[in-house]
Design a protein around this motif. Structure first.
Motif, PDB file in Angstrom:
ATOM      1  N   ILE A 217       4.997  -7.217   3.355  1.00  0.00           N
ATOM      2  CA  ILE A 217       5.604  -6.712   4.590  1.00  0.00           C
ATOM      3  C   ILE A 217       5.287  -7.696   5.698  1.00  0.00           C
ATOM      4  CG2 ILE A 217       5.753  -4.775   6.193  1.00  0.00           C
ATOM      5  CD1 ILE A 217       4.745  -2.972   3.934  1.00  0.00           C
ATOM      6  N   ALA A 218       6.322  -8.342   6.223  1.00  0.00           N
ATOM      7  CA  ALA A 218       6.140  -9.470   7.133  1.00  0.00           C
ATOM      8  C   ALA A 218       5.757  -9.021   8.532  1.00  0.00           C
ATOM      9  CB  ALA A 218       7.428 -10.289   7.198  1.00  0.00           C
ATOM     10  N   PRO A 219       5.043  -9.884   9.268  1.00  0.00           N
ATOM     11  CA  PRO A 219       4.793  -9.615  10.690  1.00  0.00           C
ATOM     12  C   PRO A 219       6.108  -9.543  11.461  1.00  0.00           C
ATOM     13  CG  PRO A 219       3.396 -11.397   9.887  1.00  0.00           C
ATOM     14  CD  PRO A 219       4.406 -11.127   8.815  1.00  0.00           C
ATOM     15  N   SER A 356      15.805  -1.233   9.896  1.00  0.00           N
ATOM     16  CA  SER A 356      15.144  -1.453  11.181  1.00  0.00           C
ATOM     17  C   SER A 356      13.634  -1.355  11.024  1.00  0.00           C
ATOM     18  CB  SER A 356      15.633  -0.430  12.206  1.00  0.00           C
ATOM     19  OG  SER A 356      15.002  -0.619  13.460  1.00  0.00           O
ATOM     20  N   LEU A 357      13.183  -0.373  10.235  1.00  0.00           N
ATOM     21  CA  LEU A 357      11.757  -0.259   9.962  1.00  0.00           C
ATOM     22  C   LEU A 357      11.267  -1.441   9.135  1.00  0.00           C
ATOM     23  CD1 LEU A 357      11.253   3.529   9.094  1.00  0.00           C
ATOM     24  CD2 LEU A 357      10.263   2.291  11.025  1.00  0.00           C
ATOM     25  N   LEU A 358      11.986  -1.754   8.063  1.00  0.00           N
ATOM     26  CA  LEU A 358      11.546  -2.786   7.138  1.00  0.00           C
ATOM     27  C   LEU A 358      11.484  -4.161   7.807  1.00  0.00           C
ATOM     28  CD1 LEU A 358      12.791  -3.059   3.465  1.00  0.00           C
ATOM     29  CD2 LEU A 358      12.331  -5.076   4.816  1.00  0.00           C
ATOM     30  N   LYS A 359      12.506  -4.496   8.593  1.00  0.00           N
ATOM     31  CA  LYS A 359      12.576  -5.829   9.178  1.00  0.00           C
ATOM     32  C   LYS A 359      11.830  -5.947  10.503  1.00  0.00           C
ATOM     33  CE  LYS A 359      17.099  -7.251   7.315  1.00  0.00           C
ATOM     34  NZ  LYS A 359      18.452  -7.716   7.699  1.00  0.00           N
ATOM     35  N   HIS A 360      11.970  -4.917  11.353  1.00  0.00           N
ATOM     36  CA  HIS A 360      11.501  -5.047  12.737  1.00  0.00           C
ATOM     37  C   HIS A 360      10.348  -4.120  13.089  1.00  0.00           C
ATOM     38  CE1 HIS A 360      15.029  -7.549  13.248  1.00  0.00           C
ATOM     39  NE2 HIS A 360      15.794  -6.556  12.835  1.00  0.00           N
ATOM     40  N   ASN A 393       7.359   5.741   7.277  1.00  0.00           N
ATOM     41  CA  ASN A 393       7.119   5.517   8.695  1.00  0.00           C
ATOM     42  C   ASN A 393       5.834   4.729   8.913  1.00  0.00           C
ATOM     43  OD1 ASN A 393       7.819   6.401  11.654  1.00  0.00           O
ATOM     44  ND2 ASN A 393       5.641   6.797  11.408  1.00  0.00           N
ATOM     45  N   HIS A 394       4.745   5.175   8.307  1.00  0.00           N
ATOM     46  CA  HIS A 394       3.457   4.542   8.554  1.00  0.00           C
ATOM     47  C   HIS A 394       3.362   3.153   7.914  1.00  0.00           C
ATOM     48  CE1 HIS A 394       2.608   8.283  10.230  1.00  0.00           C
ATOM     49  NE2 HIS A 394       1.538   8.654   9.552  1.00  0.00           N
ATOM     50  N   ARG A 395       4.023   2.970   6.794  1.00  0.00           N
ATOM     51  CA  ARG A 395       3.943   1.686   6.096  1.00  0.00           C
ATOM     52  C   ARG A 395       4.648   0.581   6.889  1.00  0.00           C
ATOM     53  NH1 ARG A 395       2.373   0.894   1.182  1.00  0.00           N
ATOM     54  NH2 ARG A 395       2.669   3.088   0.624  1.00  0.00           N
ATOM     55  N   TYR A 396       5.771   0.889   7.499  1.00  0.00           N
ATOM     56  CA  TYR A 396       6.587  -0.153   8.125  1.00  0.00           C
ATOM     57  C   TYR A 396       6.537  -0.161   9.648  1.00  0.00           C
ATOM     58  CZ  TYR A 396       8.505  -0.715   3.436  1.00  0.00           C
ATOM     59  OH  TYR A 396       8.636  -0.930   2.088  1.00  0.00           O
TER      60      TYR A 396
END
Length: 581
Positions: A217-219, A356-360, A393-396
């Motif tokens: 999971i990227a910064p 949106s969660l995964l990328k940003h 939610n919490h992961r991303y």
């Protein structure tokens, strides 16, 4: 809060302040309490802040954001003449430093954060150490100890707390003067074997690479952590968005429709007191209602129910009853974790929200409410729906694991709400939020474009050599973040050492297939187990119960090797590789 006085006759050598959820050296009640205790008892002060590998959902994203915050506060503390030691748990540098420091201290002062993992860490410290612990609320204008119970509606909480807010918002915050002795950092290092890490010129990416966390999971480049970045974002929103917040807050494609301050508030990189004062000075009534009433309502609820917030026991009785009554209703789908996490539900708005969660690392609140409620029809039970909503939610999300996040998630299951009629299948009397209706109400095309913007100003093109499991997993992780990836392999198919071969039988129209490399695989790491469970759910893999034995020189069975679960791809080992590809 008035912190307890330490005993002059006790074994404590210093006042210890453990900083974890208020990463700022200004407008910080816990830091001020520690200074007061040191002054009152004639003891030196030591600030300890660190970053563990063991918090839930630890990843490059969360680690980067927090390390940037620790870097800023390290400099801010030094500018005030406060001695602080920072420890990053990583390969070769692991130890019970906080426990040992606490045992040597006269008193431990820390911040109140009424959710896991902090509540669990504090409970274990209290068991292992005799040192008194003072926990100070640095997140709420109305401290969580103000009331003896949690409120379950915003209206009731608003009535109770409004007079307190009216007084507090008029009072400027006064930082304590730093007029106390400081612990000798060299002595701390010699005594406890703790080697403080300076973050000012450190390569954060290299440090994070040494940590045992989720590196998939990227910064978030556009949301750097730290006090400076937090106040820069607040200043921009205050200038261009605050006065139109009430009108634009429900529009997820508006450039300044939301403050996007929640992550900075979560880690205390900015002062909620300053944000509230400046919003009040601008008469931003609706923004203050969200910041004070809804946000702090969730903090107060978690403080009084911290053992329940990740279960359906946290929601009102009417909500549990209506969900239980519809447990056996037919569901639209039974999605796996991987299907949802990678935004493959097949519903355009929901998938865009998940991207949106995964990328940003963020999700507009108007969309988040519908995103969360959509999971009830897609999972077998309400409990599973809540579990995965919290996980995703919490992961991303950069503001994940915060009491406000729990409040928002639980709202999707009836918390802080009322029953709605008529009763509907699956959701019963829970307030409905229809994906299709929201898709019609917002500009879905513009929202999708906004979500799929690049994660950084300049992105590389990446070549991966080898289409085995490792290469495919790396390539897919990059592709999920919007990076252009090409995979090269000398073979005709994918899989590498897990490839399945098919051979035509001579003189026969039939063929046989066999796994000519690995016959099975194991899963020991929790990060990999999460994927394997999804593959089993989706029929791509299954446990393999074959018998494996160890024999002696005479061919006699010496021992059975059955301590580790084994898995195979379905119908062959290459199935997993094809799925990743």
């Amino acid at each position: 809060m008035t912190a307890p006085e330490a005993s002059n006759g006790g074994p404590g050598e210093f006042v210890l302040y453990w900083m974890h959820s208020a990463l700022r050296a200004h407008e910080n009640p816990a830091l001020d309490s520690a200074i007061c205790l040191a002054r009152q008892n004639g003891l030196p002060l030591l600030v300890y802040h660190g970053l563990s590998e063991d918090y839930p959902y630890a990843s490059d994203r969360h680690h980067t954001f927090m390390l940037q915050g620790h870097r800023d506060v390290q400099r801010e503390l030094a500018d005030r003449g406060i001695v602080a030691v920072f420890h990053l748990q990583r390969q070769g540098v692991r130890g019970p430093y906080l426990r040992d420091l606490t045992r040597a201290a006269a008193v431990l002062v820390t911040e109140e954060m009424p959710v896991q993992p902090v509540t669990g860490w504090l409970e274990r410290l209290a068991i292992k150490c005799e040192t008194p612990i003072a926990s100070v609320d640095c997140s709420c204008i109305a401290p969580v100890t103000l009331f003896t119970k949690a409120y379950t509606t915003a209206a009731e909480f608003r009535r109770q707390v409004r007079p307190f807010y009216d007084r507090q918002l008029e009072a400027p915050y006064q930082d304590q003067e730093v007029d106390v002795r400081m612990c000798d950092a060299d002595l701390v290092e010699q005594t406890f074997g703790l080697h403080p890490l300076s973050l000012q010129d450190a390569n954060l990416a290299e440090l994070i690479g040494e940590c045992r966390i989720d590196h998939s999971i990227a910064p978030v480049a556009e949301t750097p952590g730290g006090t400076r970045a937090g106040y820069a974002r607040w200043s921009d929103f205050k200038q261009f968005g605050l006065d139109q917040y009430q009108r634009m807050r429900s529009n997820p494609v508006a450039a300044q429709g939301a403050s996007r301050m929640s992550a900075y508030l979560h880690y205390g990189m900015v002062s909620p007191y300053r944000i509230a004062r400046e919003a009040a000075a601008s008469n931003a009534t609706k923004f203050l209602d969200e910041l004070l009433i809804w946000r702090e309502l969730a903090f107060h609820f978690c403080f009084h129910n911290h053992d329940l917030v990740d279960t359906l026991e946290a929601v009102p009785e009417w909500a549990r009853e209506t969900l239980d009554a519809h447990t056996d209703d037919d569901r639209d789908a039974n999605c796996s974790w991987e299907t949802l996490a990678r935004a493959n539900s097949g519903r355009p708005l929901w998938d865009a929200a998940q991207r949106s969660l995964l990328k940003h690392g963020e999700l507009h609140n108007q969309v988040r409410m519908t995103w969360g409620k959509a999971l009830l029809p897609w999972l077998q039970t309400p409990s599973r729906a809540l579990q995965l909503t919290i996980d995703l939610n919490h992961r991303y999300a950069l503001d994940g694991r915060n009491p406000s996040s729990y409040g928002g998630v639980l709202w999707c299951f009836g918390q802080f709400d009322r029953p709605f009629e008529p009763e509907r299948p699956i959701i019963g009397k829970i307030r409905p939020r229809d994906l299709d209706k929201l898709s019609e109400r917002i500009d879905l095309h513009r929202y999708t474009q906004r979500v799929d913007r690049p994660i950084a100003a300049s992105l590389p093109r990446v070549a991966v050599i080898g289409a085995g499991i490792g290469g495919l997993a790396a390539a897919r992780t990059l592709a999920d973040h919007g990076i252009d990836v090409s995979i090269f392999d000398k073979s005709r198919g994918v899989g590498g050492r897990t490839a399945t071969r098919r051979v035509d039988l001579v003189g026969d129209s039939h063929s046989v297939q066999f796994d000519h490399g690995a016959q099975y695989f194991t899963a020991r790491d929790s990060r990999f187990c999460r994927l394997v469970n999804s593959w089993i759910h989706d029929g791509l893999a299954e446990p393999w119960m074959g018998r494996i034995v160890q024999v002696n020189n005479q061919g006699q069975i010496k021992a059975e090797k059955n301590g580790t679960p084994r898995y195979v791809g379905v119908p062959g080992m290459t199935a997993v590789a094809k799925h990743l590809a």
